[in-house]
Design a protein around this motif. Sequence first.
Motif, PDB file in Angstrom:
ATOM      1  N   ARG A 212      -2.443  53.194  58.433  1.00  0.00           N
ATOM      2  CA  ARG A 212      -1.694  53.930  59.440  1.00  0.00           C
ATOM      3  C   ARG A 212      -2.206  55.371  59.447  1.00  0.00           C
ATOM      4  O   ARG A 212      -2.869  55.806  58.519  1.00  0.00           O
ATOM      5  N   PHE A 213      -1.838  56.076  60.506  1.00  0.00           N
ATOM      6  CA  PHE A 213      -2.308  57.450  60.696  1.00  0.00           C
ATOM      7  C   PHE A 213      -1.992  58.314  59.474  1.00  0.00           C
ATOM      8  O   PHE A 213      -2.867  59.000  58.943  1.00  0.00           O
ATOM      9  N   ASN A 214      -0.746  58.294  59.024  1.00  0.00           N
ATOM     10  CA  ASN A 214      -0.357  59.153  57.908  1.00  0.00           C
ATOM     11  C   ASN A 214      -1.022  58.749  56.604  1.00  0.00           C
ATOM     12  O   ASN A 214      -1.267  59.600  55.743  1.00  0.00           O
ATOM     13  N   GLU A 215      -1.347  57.477  56.435  1.00  0.00           N
ATOM     14  CA  GLU A 215      -2.104  57.057  55.253  1.00  0.00           C
ATOM     15  C   GLU A 215      -3.494  57.698  55.275  1.00  0.00           C
ATOM     16  O   GLU A 215      -3.999  58.142  54.246  1.00  0.00           O
ATOM     17  N   LEU A 216      -4.104  57.734  56.457  1.00  0.00           N
ATOM     18  CA  LEU A 216      -5.412  58.374  56.592  1.00  0.00           C
ATOM     19  C   LEU A 216      -5.307  59.876  56.326  1.00  0.00           C
ATOM     20  O   LEU A 216      -6.171  60.457  55.682  1.00  0.00           O
ATOM     21  N   ARG A 217      -4.242  60.498  56.811  1.00  0.00           N
ATOM     22  CA  ARG A 217      -4.051  61.938  56.545  1.00  0.00           C
ATOM     23  C   ARG A 217      -3.953  62.220  55.062  1.00  0.00           C
ATOM     24  O   ARG A 217      -4.492  63.193  54.561  1.00  0.00           O
TER      25      ARG A 217
ATOM     26  N   SER B  48      -7.714  67.066  64.384  1.00  0.00           N
ATOM     27  CA  SER B  48      -9.068  66.565  64.124  1.00  0.00           C
ATOM     28  C   SER B  48      -9.068  65.075  63.809  1.00  0.00           C
ATOM     29  O   SER B  48      -9.965  64.351  64.245  1.00  0.00           O
ATOM     30  N   LEU B  49      -8.071  64.618  63.058  1.00  0.00           N
ATOM     31  CA  LEU B  49      -7.997  63.190  62.745  1.00  0.00           C
ATOM     32  C   LEU B  49      -7.765  62.380  64.014  1.00  0.00           C
ATOM     33  O   LEU B  49      -8.403  61.350  64.228  1.00  0.00           O
ATOM     34  N   THR B  50      -6.878  62.859  64.880  1.00  0.00           N
ATOM     35  CA  THR B  50      -6.628  62.175  66.151  1.00  0.00           C
ATOM     36  C   THR B  50      -7.907  62.081  66.978  1.00  0.00           C
ATOM     37  O   THR B  50      -8.247  61.014  67.498  1.00  0.00           O
ATOM     38  N   ALA B  51      -8.630  63.180  67.090  1.00  0.00           N
ATOM     39  CA  ALA B  51      -9.879  63.200  67.871  1.00  0.00           C
ATOM     40  C   ALA B  51     -10.915  62.267  67.240  1.00  0.00           C
ATOM     41  O   ALA B  51     -11.614  61.530  67.956  1.00  0.00           O
ATOM     42  N   THR B  52     -11.010  62.271  65.921  1.00  0.00           N
ATOM     43  CA  THR B  52     -11.969  61.404  65.220  1.00  0.00           C
ATOM     44  C   THR B  52     -11.642  59.941  65.480  1.00  0.00           C
ATOM     45  O   THR B  52     -12.530  59.141  65.806  1.00  0.00           O
TER      46      THR B  52
ATOM     47  N   ILE C 149     -13.775  51.237  65.371  1.00  0.00           N
ATOM     48  CA  ILE C 149     -12.458  50.911  64.834  1.00  0.00           C
ATOM     49  C   ILE C 149     -11.592  50.419  65.979  1.00  0.00           C
ATOM     50  O   ILE C 149     -11.925  50.601  67.154  1.00  0.00           O
ATOM     51  N   GLU C 150     -10.475  49.778  65.624  1.00  0.00           N
ATOM     52  CA  GLU C 150      -9.516  49.394  66.645  1.00  0.00           C
ATOM     53  C   GLU C 150      -8.138  49.877  66.242  1.00  0.00           C
ATOM     54  O   GLU C 150      -7.836  50.037  65.062  1.00  0.00           O
ATOM     55  N   ARG C 151      -7.354  50.116  67.252  1.00  0.00           N
ATOM     56  CA  ARG C 151      -5.995  50.642  67.092  1.00  0.00           C
ATOM     57  C   ARG C 151      -5.042  49.516  67.409  1.00  0.00           C
ATOM     58  O   ARG C 151      -5.149  48.880  68.447  1.00  0.00           O
ATOM     59  N   GLU C 152      -4.098  49.293  66.509  1.00  0.00           N
ATOM     60  CA  GLU C 152      -3.123  48.219  66.702  1.00  0.00           C
ATOM     61  C   GLU C 152      -1.724  48.823  66.638  1.00  0.00           C
ATOM     62  O   GLU C 152      -1.379  49.510  65.675  1.00  0.00           O
TER      63      GLU C 152
ATOM     64  N   ARG D 218      10.294  49.549  63.836  1.00  0.00           N
ATOM     65  CA  ARG D 218      11.135  50.650  64.294  1.00  0.00           C
ATOM     66  C   ARG D 218      11.051  51.749  63.261  1.00  0.00           C
ATOM     67  O   ARG D 218      11.437  51.529  62.124  1.00  0.00           O
ATOM     68  N   PRO D 219      10.578  52.917  63.574  1.00  0.00           N
ATOM     69  CA  PRO D 219       9.915  53.260  64.836  1.00  0.00           C
ATOM     70  C   PRO D 219       8.550  52.570  64.940  1.00  0.00           C
ATOM     71  O   PRO D 219       7.997  52.118  63.948  1.00  0.00           O
ATOM     72  N   VAL D 220       8.055  52.529  66.156  1.00  0.00           N
ATOM     73  CA  VAL D 220       6.762  51.908  66.412  1.00  0.00           C
ATOM     74  C   VAL D 220       5.689  52.643  65.616  1.00  0.00           C
ATOM     75  O   VAL D 220       5.692  53.870  65.531  1.00  0.00           O
ATOM     76  N   ALA D 221       4.797  51.879  65.012  1.00  0.00           N
ATOM     77  CA  ALA D 221       3.730  52.477  64.209  1.00  0.00           C
ATOM     78  C   ALA D 221       2.380  52.036  64.765  1.00  0.00           C
ATOM     79  O   ALA D 221       2.282  51.062  65.512  1.00  0.00           O
ATOM     80  N   VAL D 222       1.353  52.771  64.383  1.00  0.00           N
ATOM     81  CA  VAL D 222      -0.014  52.442  64.785  1.00  0.00           C
ATOM     82  C   VAL D 222      -0.837  52.275  63.519  1.00  0.00           C
ATOM     83  O   VAL D 222      -0.755  53.081  62.602  1.00  0.00           O
ATOM     84  N   ARG D 223      -1.611  51.202  63.494  1.00  0.00           N
ATOM     85  CA  ARG D 223      -2.485  50.936  62.355  1.00  0.00           C
ATOM     86  C   ARG D 223      -3.915  50.866  62.875  1.00  0.00           C
ATOM     87  O   ARG D 223      -4.178  50.357  63.963  1.00  0.00           O
ATOM     88  N   TYR D 224      -4.840  51.397  62.092  1.00  0.00           N
ATOM     89  CA  TYR D 224      -6.256  51.399  62.455  1.00  0.00           C
ATOM     90  C   TYR D 224      -7.006  50.494  61.490  1.00  0.00           C
ATOM     91  O   TYR D 224      -6.699  50.430  60.307  1.00  0.00           O
TER      92      TYR D 224
END
Length: 125
Positions: free
Chosen positions: A38-43, A53-57, A67-70, A75-81
């Motif tokens: 997930r985004f915060n795991e990458l952060r 910068s992470l969002t742009a990358t 990569i793909e975004r899923e 709840r709340p909705v999350a995004v995993r890469y």
Amino acid sequence: MDTDDELRIDLPHRELLDQILDKWSLSVLNELCERPCRFNELRRAVPQVTQKSLTATLRRLERNGVIEREVVSTRPVAVRYRITPLGKTLRPPIDVLLAWASEHMPAIARAREAFDTREEETGGL
């Protein structure tokens, strides 16, 4: 790109390499090769990167099919890469570049030191 043993790096190649080998992409790809994140795991895994910068990358890597975004329906909705099969094919050439850098780092360090010394002595002229 490479015809008649002549190395030419055309604009599309340069643009792609700039986007894949930029400041944060290799760190992100390294994490995603291990597991989807997930985004915060990458952060947390790359603490020096800003949210912007992470969002742009991530967007650049996704646009290039690396990569793909899923969207995870929680709840709340999350995004995993996750890395794509195309992205996995980057590992061997990147490993070769990293091996080259490791092998030649002492010579590069000496060259940098010599350059910096000359720059100091001449004042950058």
